[in-house]
Design a protein around this motif. Sequence first.
Motif, PDB file in Angstrom:
ATOM      1  N   GLY A 216       0.759  -1.180   0.131  1.00  0.00           N
ATOM      2  CA  GLY A 216       0.046   0.006  -0.100  1.00  0.00           C
ATOM      3  C   GLY A 216       0.817   1.105  -0.174  1.00  0.00           C
ATOM      4  O   GLY A 216       1.996   1.143  -0.484  1.00  0.00           O
ATOM      5  N   LEU A 243      -0.462  -1.137  -4.715  1.00  0.00           N
ATOM      6  CA  LEU A 243      -1.564   0.039  -4.713  1.00  0.00           C
ATOM      7  C   LEU A 243      -2.653  -0.427  -5.392  1.00  0.00           C
ATOM      8  O   LEU A 243      -3.231   0.185  -6.010  1.00  0.00           O
ATOM      9  CB  LEU A 243      -0.853   1.327  -5.345  1.00  0.00           C
ATOM     10  CG  LEU A 243       0.695   1.922  -4.850  1.00  0.00           C
ATOM     11  CD1 LEU A 243       1.088   2.603  -5.680  1.00  0.00           C
ATOM     12  CD2 LEU A 243       0.056   2.328  -3.163  1.00  0.00           C
ATOM     13  N   LYS A 245      -5.635  -0.234  -4.227  1.00  0.00           N
ATOM     14  CA  LYS A 245      -6.949   0.689  -4.011  1.00  0.00           C
ATOM     15  C   LYS A 245      -6.740   1.804  -5.008  1.00  0.00           C
ATOM     16  O   LYS A 245      -7.825   2.526  -5.088  1.00  0.00           O
ATOM     17  CB  LYS A 245      -6.761   0.902  -2.732  1.00  0.00           C
ATOM     18  CG  LYS A 245      -7.403  -0.305  -1.749  1.00  0.00           C
ATOM     19  CD  LYS A 245      -7.311   0.476  -0.191  1.00  0.00           C
ATOM     20  CE  LYS A 245      -7.597  -0.656   0.660  1.00  0.00           C
ATOM     21  NZ  LYS A 245      -7.918  -0.341   2.081  1.00  0.00           N
TER      22      LYS A 245
END
Length: 518
Positions: A216, A243, A245
Amino acid sequence: MSNSDLERVTVRPMDEYNQKLVSYVHPPNWVNPQPADVYDLVVIGAGTAGLVVAAGAAGLDLGLKVALIEKHLMGGDCLNVGCVPSKTIIRSARVVGEIWDAKDLGVNIPQHNIDVDFPKVMARMRRVRADISHNDSAERFQNLGVDVFFGSGRFASKNTVEVGDKILRFKKAVIATGARAAQLSIPGIEKAGYLTNETVFSLIQRPERLAVIGGGPIGCELAQAFRRLGCEVVLFHSGSHLLNKEDADAAEIFQKVLIREGIRVVLNSKLEEVVTVTEGKRLYFSSNGHRDSVTVDEILVGAGRSPNVEGLNLESVGVEYDNRQGVGVKVNDYLQTTNPKIYAAGDICMNWKFTHAADAAARIVIKNTLFSPFGFGRSKLSNLVMPWVTYTDPEIAHVGLYEHEAQKLGIEVTTIKIAFSSVDRAIADGEESGFLKIHHKKGSDEILGATIVASNAGEMISLVTTAMVNKIGLSKLSSVIHPYPTQAEAIKKAADAYRRTLLTSNTKKLLGFLTKLS
């Protein structure tokens, strides 16, 4: 509570910079004041949300009594173990990235001669943090009229908070205790030892081999930074791409950058065990059906956040919470807990775990606790237009809805994508790989969201955010004059692209006819 009863706080290493930091944000000679008869607001937690609530309420010049409680360091994660230290070392790391790219710009710098003085990079970080820390200091808030208490605050009754031997009576209270790095249930990792964002900035010597767990924003930012500062880095992520999201196209660009810079990226990974061996810390893992291992000097965990709800005695005052990762204190859209006299703000209760989100939420709390009882309208968290930035290189900035989110809400969208390979300044800068995406409501110029991938995307996203907050559509945005050449000109290009869609075939024929007449 006397001086001797207060916990003496240290921050490793206790050099001149960290001594200065502590002298501001948890002074060793601090004496907790005698409580007022009753406080208009008692705030538990002196991170961003708590500081903004306390300063904002005290600064209204209404004679309000405000108390602020902090058990560790004022400034919270942002100042001490988050935004400030991470962005300071990222700045040093970005210089290395520029040197790596220098040859493409006609500047020949022998790559093997780059000398990264890691202890000096970290010392600079500690100096910057110490210099900034006065803004969050106990003395400053005392001068603002806030009663500052150091110690662990807990609710003692429906209208009192206990800190040490002091009882603070309140009319309204605010929980702003934040969150911490989540613990991972990997066999052997506790025994082997690991770093989190709360300890990694205490390093004074560079780990030659570093494993980063979590793909993340935190994991990606620090993995790239430490690679550029001279570490061999392996990055583990349980998802199929980093990443996950973020916008998929944006994530793919950054993932390719990490691999090009020499980071070993292990996707779809499952960490099975950590064993301490003579050579260091050995991680056994599987990925896509294959089992392997890697030996490193340090492990950095950057996977998720857990709410700081322990020790608050929330049950006694009817405040519902969930201590699972990513949840926390339950609030409504007005940031009111299940106890109407108690509110919460920041990482303790919000999905947006950003400093600027905590700041914005704190302003909502001030309005809803102090003004709405007198007939002023209440503010809602859901009304916020929230931008955020992942401070990798290139940066990834976003605001509003992603396309898939809009579709889930039943909103038809049109996406305009401007590649930076068509933006003159990006070409001149040698930064053509990025892009701007703007999502607008189909058949309308209303902007629903945007993603920017660029070296300074974080500086550019605010223009789109400003347009969204003020209901400025793409039509009006196309009339904004941008200096030439700038990378932000991509926003105008997107707006111009929308304007061109308004020219229907009949309109074009009419314009052509009128042009011939003239």
